[in-house]
Design a protein around this motif. Structure first.
Motif, PDB file in Angstrom:
ATOM      1  N   PRO A 178       0.807  -1.224   0.000  1.00 34.51           N
ATOM      2  CA  PRO A 178       0.000   0.000   0.000  1.00 34.51           C
ATOM      3  C   PRO A 178       0.843   1.280   0.000  1.00 34.51           C
ATOM      4  O   PRO A 178       1.782   1.411   0.796  1.00 34.51           O
ATOM      5  N   GLY A 179       0.502   2.185  -0.886  1.00 32.13           N
ATOM      6  CA  GLY A 179       1.115   3.511  -0.893  1.00 32.13           C
ATOM      7  C   GLY A 179       2.436   3.589  -1.637  1.00 32.13           C
ATOM      8  O   GLY A 179       2.967   4.676  -1.815  1.00 32.13           O
ATOM      9  N   TRP A 180       2.966   2.445  -2.016  1.00 27.85           N
ATOM     10  CA  TRP A 180       4.261   2.427  -2.717  1.00 27.85           C
ATOM     11  C   TRP A 180       4.048   2.140  -4.196  1.00 27.85           C
ATOM     12  O   TRP A 180       3.046   1.560  -4.587  1.00 27.85           O
ATOM     13  N   GLU A 181       5.023   2.517  -5.005  1.00 28.22           N
ATOM     14  CA  GLU A 181       4.841   2.358  -6.449  1.00 28.22           C
ATOM     15  C   GLU A 181       4.536   0.908  -6.798  1.00 28.22           C
ATOM     16  O   GLU A 181       5.049  -0.036  -6.180  1.00 28.22           O
ATOM     17  N   ALA A 182       3.700   0.736  -7.822  1.00 25.83           N
ATOM     18  CA  ALA A 182       3.109  -0.571  -8.107  1.00 25.83           C
ATOM     19  C   ALA A 182       4.109  -1.693  -8.382  1.00 25.83           C
ATOM     20  O   ALA A 182       3.788  -2.851  -8.093  1.00 25.83           O
ATOM     21  N   PRO A 183       5.313  -1.430  -8.927  1.00 24.95           N
ATOM     22  CA  PRO A 183       6.216  -2.568  -9.165  1.00 24.95           C
ATOM     23  C   PRO A 183       6.547  -3.372  -7.905  1.00 24.95           C
ATOM     24  O   PRO A 183       6.903  -4.546  -8.004  1.00 24.95           O
ATOM     25  N   PHE A 184       6.420  -2.766  -6.726  1.00 23.25           N
ATOM     26  CA  PHE A 184       6.608  -3.542  -5.492  1.00 23.25           C
ATOM     27  C   PHE A 184       5.564  -4.646  -5.358  1.00 23.25           C
ATOM     28  O   PHE A 184       5.815  -5.666  -4.717  1.00 23.25           O
TER      29      PHE A 184
ATOM     30  N   GLN B 193       7.429   5.483  -1.457  1.00 28.87           N
ATOM     31  CA  GLN B 193       6.094   5.955  -1.139  1.00 28.87           C
ATOM     32  C   GLN B 193       5.718   7.157  -2.009  1.00 28.87           C
ATOM     33  O   GLN B 193       6.519   8.063  -2.194  1.00 28.87           O
ATOM     34  N   PHE B 194       4.484   7.157  -2.475  1.00 25.83           N
ATOM     35  CA  PHE B 194       3.992   8.297  -3.245  1.00 25.83           C
ATOM     36  C   PHE B 194       3.678   9.483  -2.329  1.00 25.83           C
ATOM     37  O   PHE B 194       3.178   9.302  -1.219  1.00 25.83           O
ATOM     38  N   GLY B 195       3.917  10.673  -2.830  1.00 24.38           N
ATOM     39  CA  GLY B 195       3.508  11.890  -2.128  1.00 24.38           C
ATOM     40  C   GLY B 195       2.034  12.173  -2.374  1.00 24.38           C
ATOM     41  O   GLY B 195       1.358  11.453  -3.102  1.00 24.38           O
ATOM     42  N   PRO B 196       1.525  13.246  -1.735  1.00 27.64           N
ATOM     43  CA  PRO B 196       0.107  13.588  -1.908  1.00 27.64           C
ATOM     44  C   PRO B 196      -0.172  14.009  -3.351  1.00 27.64           C
ATOM     45  O   PRO B 196       0.634  14.695  -3.969  1.00 27.64           O
ATOM     46  N   LYS B 197      -1.319  13.607  -3.852  1.00 28.92           N
ATOM     47  CA  LYS B 197      -1.623  13.838  -5.262  1.00 28.92           C
ATOM     48  C   LYS B 197      -3.126  13.927  -5.431  1.00 28.92           C
ATOM     49  O   LYS B 197      -3.885  13.337  -4.648  1.00 28.92           O
ATOM     50  N   SER B 198      -3.562  14.629  -6.440  1.00 27.90           N
ATOM     51  CA  SER B 198      -4.985  14.697  -6.755  1.00 27.90           C
ATOM     52  C   SER B 198      -5.132  15.105  -8.200  1.00 27.90           C
ATOM     53  O   SER B 198      -4.202  15.658  -8.799  1.00 27.90           O
ATOM     54  N   VAL B 199      -6.298  14.822  -8.741  1.00 25.79           N
ATOM     55  CA  VAL B 199      -6.588  15.268 -10.104  1.00 25.79           C
ATOM     56  C   VAL B 199      -8.096  15.430 -10.249  1.00 25.79           C
ATOM     57  O   VAL B 199      -8.874  14.628  -9.710  1.00 25.79           O
ATOM     58  N   ILE B 200      -8.472  16.503 -10.905  1.00 23.90           N
ATOM     59  CA  ILE B 200      -9.884  16.690 -11.247  1.00 23.90           C
ATOM     60  C   ILE B 200     -10.186  15.789 -12.440  1.00 23.90           C
ATOM     61  O   ILE B 200      -9.565  15.922 -13.498  1.00 23.90           O
ATOM     62  N   THR B 201     -11.123  14.880 -12.253  1.00 29.47           N
ATOM     63  CA  THR B 201     -11.435  13.929 -13.338  1.00 29.47           C
ATOM     64  C   THR B 201     -12.579  14.423 -14.222  1.00 29.47           C
ATOM     65  O   THR B 201     -12.706  13.989 -15.356  1.00 29.47           O
ATOM     66  N   ARG B 202     -13.398  15.316 -13.718  1.00 25.45           N
ATOM     67  CA  ARG B 202     -14.453  15.973 -14.502  1.00 25.45           C
ATOM     68  C   ARG B 202     -14.727  17.324 -13.900  1.00 25.45           C
ATOM     69  O   ARG B 202     -14.990  17.357 -12.690  1.00 25.45           O
ATOM     70  N   PRO B 203     -14.678  18.424 -14.667  1.00 28.32           N
ATOM     71  CA  PRO B 203     -14.308  18.532 -16.079  1.00 28.32           C
ATOM     72  C   PRO B 203     -12.801  18.348 -16.224  1.00 28.32           C
ATOM     73  O   PRO B 203     -12.048  18.783 -15.355  1.00 28.32           O
ATOM     74  N   SER B 204     -12.376  17.735 -17.342  1.00 29.04           N
ATOM     75  CA  SER B 204     -10.957  17.528 -17.556  1.00 29.04           C
ATOM     76  C   SER B 204     -10.650  17.551 -19.046  1.00 29.04           C
ATOM     77  O   SER B 204     -11.560  17.461 -19.880  1.00 29.04           O
TER      78      SER B 204
END
Lengths: 409, 409
Positions: B224-230, B271-282
């Motif tokens: 959890p929380g770490w890049e997917a290749p792990f 570990q990934f840092g905090p992130k967000s994205v607006i998915t609509r409108p996009s």
């Protein structure tokens, strides 16, 4: 979430756990052939004016972990003889009756309004019906799927019904809604306005996907914590009214004669009480062998959040608290687990749910007393005498590892 | 969860909201034909000894609500040229190396151990890569699925890796694990022991179903929380070791040359840092019209829980807090929404995530500075210079309602 890990490790070490594990023993399910024709605990009813086939799917509670029911495994109780074919480009939801502005929404309209997504269970009011317990046929009702599998839990996405009603402008004095589906039978159900304004969703999505046709595509109501017939599928019309209409299904199929009311019928059944069931080990499965076994199951309550789940492995003499796994959400299934070492002797295991309203799931004896019934009333034909049946479910483990349902033993 | 309902109602009334809604305008997606050949922002790499085709699926973030990604829509980055066909009856997981008792688990063994189910996101370390932003091709990278869609969120069920390691008895001095999959390329990745003992799952279930083959059937790690290749798929071997081995994929594909380290490479990314994205409108969608629009998106952090999401609709000059929808879970996607009225003028909208470690999602300028880079470094070929790219994502809305990606404008 694994704060008890070190305790559990100690526990594992003390039992024959890993010896049993290394042997590779697994759960075995008894024949399910008896269920091919098993339909909701009662024969199909065909009235003079309506032909109603109950097409029913049960969720395989014994086979999955977590709380999210995969969409294709969600339980289903279909009230018309076939699924409606609805063109989402043409489908509209109208809100009319006691409103300032009757409104008609296309699917595109609904998807543009503020969306909500929440995880909630649905449950058939006849789930766990007394009729299904204690049969002479040792396979009837097994596995747990066919006793308690008329409940499922999904992430529902859509629009709050309150947003639509507020836009329509509900008249003072309005108190109920009548909702109608676009299926062949025009399934119709009523709903108190107060509940509609509280937390009801007009849902177009389930677990991130569009609704499936058996779940009401393109839209359905989701009425959290209340019996599933409120959650009208293929939703087409909502009429705002000022009294509790009795829709056909409510009066014909969903009313229950009750001795505690002097023979009168109960017409309206709303919120589910606290309930839980051990899904593994459970009747119809066989124990994998002596030693460590994780008892796991689901708990839920129509009132809100599950605050405690207890497990007894000695027929109800003593109870210990089970671990509730996050997320523990209001009106959603909660996964619980309990570490146990089976000594190979006969045992009766069961679970008990407490909710944040302070209500505790009753034993069958308590439920019988609470509802003013005699024990014999539960099994009277032709219709189960109880819906919203939430008695504690005991499973009996025999020395040979077979597991049976002893609720009405 | 709808405490702001009355506020929102007021808000809706003040805008041209429902007028726009009644017109039935909807989201329109631009042509996606440019993506038929679009592969993870870089051409397939074929080495002398290994043929590695990247078979990639992106999650359609613009098309769903809630936080649960349907299993068939989970992103995928396949490292072998075909999916392995693994017989679950034969498959075994071995734990060996610096342990007291090397162990070998069948699938039946694993399913009999204490199970856990938790909702977690996974994310490719190359998700949102700078290479994909600011292209001359107006369709490249659009819609948001093909920019940020290498992240998904599921309910994972399985056994805590700590339970297995404790049973094997890890030697003092052991500090790392090397995990290997049963795919043709024997995908191998390392993992610090401390993380393994914290919250890693050996998963056999996703959203209540068995894992799908593209997600590692019959078992995978979920870190959890770490890049997917792990999160090694088709998990077959775990070797306990005392130093950080560099597996082939880690040294060849997952190391990044960094100017702030004087040209040295960074080998390990956790570990990934905090992130967000607006998915609509996009970007790639078109605005449905003036008036009310619900801005919605996803926020997450590898560190833990999302404590705040802010939205700016004026190019970053001012920020307002968005509504986070329950459940808000550690190392899981969090759904946010923000009510907005678009006045028909040019606008830049973006979101910003804060996590419970107190970290705030950086702007591109802040990220550039934090990492000791020059702005030009981001676009250098042949390999994106940054992974774990979590810069704030601005979307520009033109007066004609078209929406574009202006991150590297």
């Amino acid at each position: 979430m694994d704060r008890n890990r070190s305790d559990r490790r100690g526990f594992l070490k003390q039992t024959a756990a890993l010896a049993g594990v290394a042997a590779g023993a697994g759960w075995a399910v008894r024949s399910q052939s008896a269920h091919a024709q098993h339909v909701h605990g009662e024969p199909p009813r065909r009235g003079a004016r309506y032909r109603v086939d109950h097409m029913t799917h049960y969720t395989p509670l014994q086979d999955y972990a977590g709380i999210i029911t995969p969409a294709p495994l969600h339980f289903m109780q279909q009230h018309s003889s076939e699924f409606p074919e609805i063109d989402p480009q043409q489908h509209r939801l109208t809100i009319h009756g006691m409103v300032d502005r009757p409104l008609s929404f296309s699917m595109a309209d609904l998807k543009q309004l503020p969306s909500v997504s929440r995880i909630h269970f649905l449950e058939c009011h006849g789930n766990s019906s007394p009729a299904i317990h204690g049969s002479d046929d040792p396979n009837l009702g097994l596995p747990v799927q066919f006793i308690h599998g008329m409940t499922s839990c999904s992430e529902w996405s859509g629009v709050s019904l309150s947003v639509l009603l507020n836009e329509a402008g509900v008249h003072k004095g309005a108190s109920w809604l009548v909702s109608e589906g676009g299926d062949a039978g025009k399934f119709t159900h009523t709903l108190p306005l107060a509940k509609a304004m509280e937390d009801v969703i007009v849902a177009y999505g389930q677990n991130g996907e569009p609704l499936r046709v058996e779940q009401g595509y393109p839209i359905r109501l989701v009425v959290p914590g209340w019996e599933a017939p409120f959650s009208v599928k293929y939703l087409r019309h909502i009429k705002v009214v000022d009294q509790p209409y009795m829709a056909w299904n409510e009066s014909m199929n969903h009313s229950v004669s009750r001795p505690d009311l002097g023979g009168k019928a109960r017409w309206y059944h709303f919120q589910f009480g606290p309930k839980s069931v051990i899904t593994r080990p459970s009747a119809g499965l066989n124990m994998p062998g002596r030693g460590y076994v994780q008892i796991t199951g689901l708990a839920w309550s129509g009132a809100g959040t599950v605050t405690k789940v207890e497990v007894s492995t000695d027929g109800g003499r003593s109870w210990k608290e089970a671990k509730r796994h996050a997320p523990v959400l209001p009106r959603a299934h909660t996964r619980f687990t309990f570490d146990w070492a089976w000594d190979g002797q006969e045992a009766v295991i069961q679970s008990r749910c407490t909710d944040d309203a302070g209500e505790v799931q009753p034993s069958l004896a308590e439920l019988t007393k609470n509802w003013g019934m005699d024990a014999a009333d539960w099994k009277k034909t032709p219709r189960p005498r109880a819906i919203h049946f939430n008695a504690i479910q005991p499973w009996k483990i025999a020395r040979d590892g077979s597991i049976s349902d002893v609720l009405f033993a």
